[in-house]
Motif scaffolding. Structure first.
Motif, PDB file in Angstrom:
ATOM      1  N   SER A 125      91.423  64.707  44.540  1.00 44.57           N
ATOM      2  CA  SER A 125      92.869  64.718  44.754  1.00 44.57           C
ATOM      3  C   SER A 125      93.628  63.924  43.694  1.00 44.57           C
ATOM      4  O   SER A 125      94.745  64.277  43.332  1.00 44.57           O
ATOM      5  N   ALA A 126      93.042  62.845  43.174  1.00 44.42           N
ATOM      6  CA  ALA A 126      93.748  62.007  42.199  1.00 44.42           C
ATOM      7  C   ALA A 126      93.419  62.380  40.750  1.00 44.42           C
ATOM      8  O   ALA A 126      94.036  61.865  39.829  1.00 44.42           O
ATOM      9  N   GLY A 127      92.449  63.260  40.548  1.00 42.33           N
ATOM     10  CA  GLY A 127      92.139  63.760  39.211  1.00 42.33           C
ATOM     11  C   GLY A 127      91.467  62.746  38.294  1.00 42.33           C
ATOM     12  O   GLY A 127      91.987  62.421  37.237  1.00 42.33           O
ATOM     13  N   PHE A 128      90.307  62.242  38.702  1.00 47.25           N
ATOM     14  CA  PHE A 128      89.560  61.336  37.828  1.00 47.25           C
ATOM     15  C   PHE A 128      88.072  61.558  37.990  1.00 47.25           C
ATOM     16  O   PHE A 128      87.606  62.137  38.963  1.00 47.25           O
ATOM     17  N   ASN A 129      87.330  61.105  36.990  1.00 52.26           N
ATOM     18  CA  ASN A 129      85.869  61.034  37.052  1.00 52.26           C
ATOM     19  C   ASN A 129      85.506  59.569  37.203  1.00 52.26           C
ATOM     20  O   ASN A 129      86.295  58.689  36.835  1.00 52.26           O
ATOM     21  N   TYR A 130      84.318  59.311  37.734  1.00 48.13           N
ATOM     22  CA  TYR A 130      83.904  57.928  37.926  1.00 48.13           C
ATOM     23  C   TYR A 130      82.417  57.769  37.646  1.00 48.13           C
ATOM     24  O   TYR A 130      81.650  58.730  37.745  1.00 48.13           O
ATOM     25  N   GLU A 131      82.066  56.561  37.250  1.00 46.21           N
ATOM     26  CA  GLU A 131      80.668  56.184  37.068  1.00 46.21           C
ATOM     27  C   GLU A 131      80.462  54.859  37.798  1.00 46.21           C
ATOM     28  O   GLU A 131      81.256  53.934  37.637  1.00 46.21           O
ATOM     29  N   ILE A 132      79.411  54.802  38.610  1.00 42.48           N
ATOM     30  CA  ILE A 132      79.065  53.561  39.300  1.00 42.48           C
ATOM     31  C   ILE A 132      77.760  53.047  38.708  1.00 42.48           C
ATOM     32  O   ILE A 132      76.763  53.762  38.682  1.00 42.48           O
ATOM     33  N   ASN A 133      77.787  51.812  38.217  1.00 45.14           N
ATOM     34  CA  ASN A 133      76.602  51.177  37.670  1.00 45.14           C
ATOM     35  C   ASN A 133      76.503  49.792  38.302  1.00 45.14           C
ATOM     36  O   ASN A 133      77.139  48.852  37.838  1.00 45.14           O
ATOM     37  N   ALA A 134      75.739  49.699  39.386  1.00 42.55           N
ATOM     38  CA  ALA A 134      75.612  48.445  40.163  1.00 42.55           C
ATOM     39  C   ALA A 134      76.993  48.028  40.661  1.00 42.55           C
ATOM     40  O   ALA A 134      77.603  48.760  41.430  1.00 42.55           O
ATOM     41  N   LYS A 135      77.502  46.897  40.216  1.00 40.80           N
ATOM     42  CA  LYS A 135      78.808  46.382  40.669  1.00 40.80           C
ATOM     43  C   LYS A 135      79.949  46.735  39.705  1.00 40.80           C
ATOM     44  O   LYS A 135      81.043  46.214  39.823  1.00 40.80           O
ATOM     45  N   GLN A 136      79.661  47.614  38.752  1.00 42.63           N
ATOM     46  CA  GLN A 136      80.675  48.046  37.779  1.00 42.63           C
ATOM     47  C   GLN A 136      81.031  49.510  38.029  1.00 42.63           C
ATOM     48  O   GLN A 136      80.145  50.352  38.180  1.00 42.63           O
ATOM     49  N   VAL A 137      82.337  49.793  38.078  1.00 41.68           N
ATOM     50  CA  VAL A 137      82.808  51.160  38.265  1.00 41.68           C
ATOM     51  C   VAL A 137      83.769  51.477  37.138  1.00 41.68           C
ATOM     52  O   VAL A 137      84.688  50.706  36.848  1.00 41.68           O
ATOM     53  N   LYS A 138      83.552  52.618  36.485  1.00 48.29           N
ATOM     54  CA  LYS A 138      84.434  53.057  35.399  1.00 48.29           C
ATOM     55  C   LYS A 138      85.160  54.313  35.857  1.00 48.29           C
ATOM     56  O   LYS A 138      84.541  55.283  36.294  1.00 48.29           O
ATOM     57  N   ILE A 139      86.492  54.275  35.741  1.00 48.51           N
ATOM     58  CA  ILE A 139      87.343  55.398  36.133  1.00 48.51           C
ATOM     59  C   ILE A 139      87.935  56.032  34.874  1.00 48.51           C
ATOM     60  O   ILE A 139      88.471  55.322  34.020  1.00 48.51           O
ATOM     61  N   THR A 140      87.827  57.354  34.776  1.00 47.06           N
ATOM     62  CA  THR A 140      88.430  58.095  33.667  1.00 47.06           C
ATOM     63  C   THR A 140      89.312  59.197  34.246  1.00 47.06           C
ATOM     64  O   THR A 140      88.806  60.120  34.903  1.00 47.06           O
ATOM     65  N   PHE A 141      90.616  59.052  34.053  1.00 48.75           N
ATOM     66  CA  PHE A 141      91.543  60.071  34.562  1.00 48.75           C
ATOM     67  C   PHE A 141      91.479  61.296  33.680  1.00 48.75           C
ATOM     68  O   PHE A 141      91.329  61.216  32.472  1.00 48.75           O
ATOM     69  N   LYS A 142      91.591  62.474  34.324  1.00 49.22           N
ATOM     70  CA  LYS A 142      91.514  63.755  33.606  1.00 49.22           C
ATOM     71  C   LYS A 142      92.811  64.069  32.919  1.00 49.22           C
ATOM     72  O   LYS A 142      93.853  63.624  33.276  1.00 49.22           O
TER      73      LYS A 142
END
Length: 142
Positions: A125-142
């Motif tokens: 719904s918000a238009g992003f991709n995400y990566e979870i690596n342990a306690k780190q989360v990276k958000i990349t909006f499309k």
């Protein structure tokens, strides 16, 4: 300052943001150095630095108490605030590769969800991709 006078209440205080006291039962006195207000059940008092005093209003009990039932309750919440909530709720650090191209507001109730499930639903719904690596989360909006 908040003084409890035989009551049940909720306080939401996040540094640098609004302080909000919501009264469920009894009576509460909410005070600043300049003024004080007495709350009755069903009323909330809010105050932020720079405000012109304490604001008293009604509140949604389900929204205020959601955290006690392991529910993340979002009501027309700005996407940046959503990520702030998720950082605190799940104990992660969220970083962004870029910013959204438009204002995004989120509404929903998420009960006892994993971070992965919640991000998966929000990403559509918000238009992003995400990566979870342990306690780190990276958000990349499309």
């Amino acid at each position: 300052m908040t003084t409890a006078l035989g009551t049940a209440f909720n306080i939401k205080a996040i540094e640098g943001k609004e302080l909000k006291v919501s009264l469920l039962e009894g009576k509460v006195k909410v005070a600043t150095p300049e003024e004080e207000e007495f709350l009755l059940p069903g009323k909330a008092a809010s105050y932020s630095d720079g405000d012109n005093g304490i604001k008293v209003s009604d509140f949604d009990e389900e929204e205020v108490l959601a955290w006690t039932k392991k529910i993340i309750y979002l009501k027309d919440t700005d996407i940046k605030e959503v990520f702030d909530i998720l950082e605190k709720w799940y104990g992660v650090d969220i970083t962004f590769a870029n910013r959204p191209k438009k204002d995004i507001k989120v509404t929903g109730k998420y009960q006892d969800q994993t971070l992965k499930n919640l991000l998966s639903g929000l990403s559509y719904s918000a238009g992003f991709n995400y990566e979870i690596n342990a306690k780190q989360v990276k958000i990349t909006f499309k």
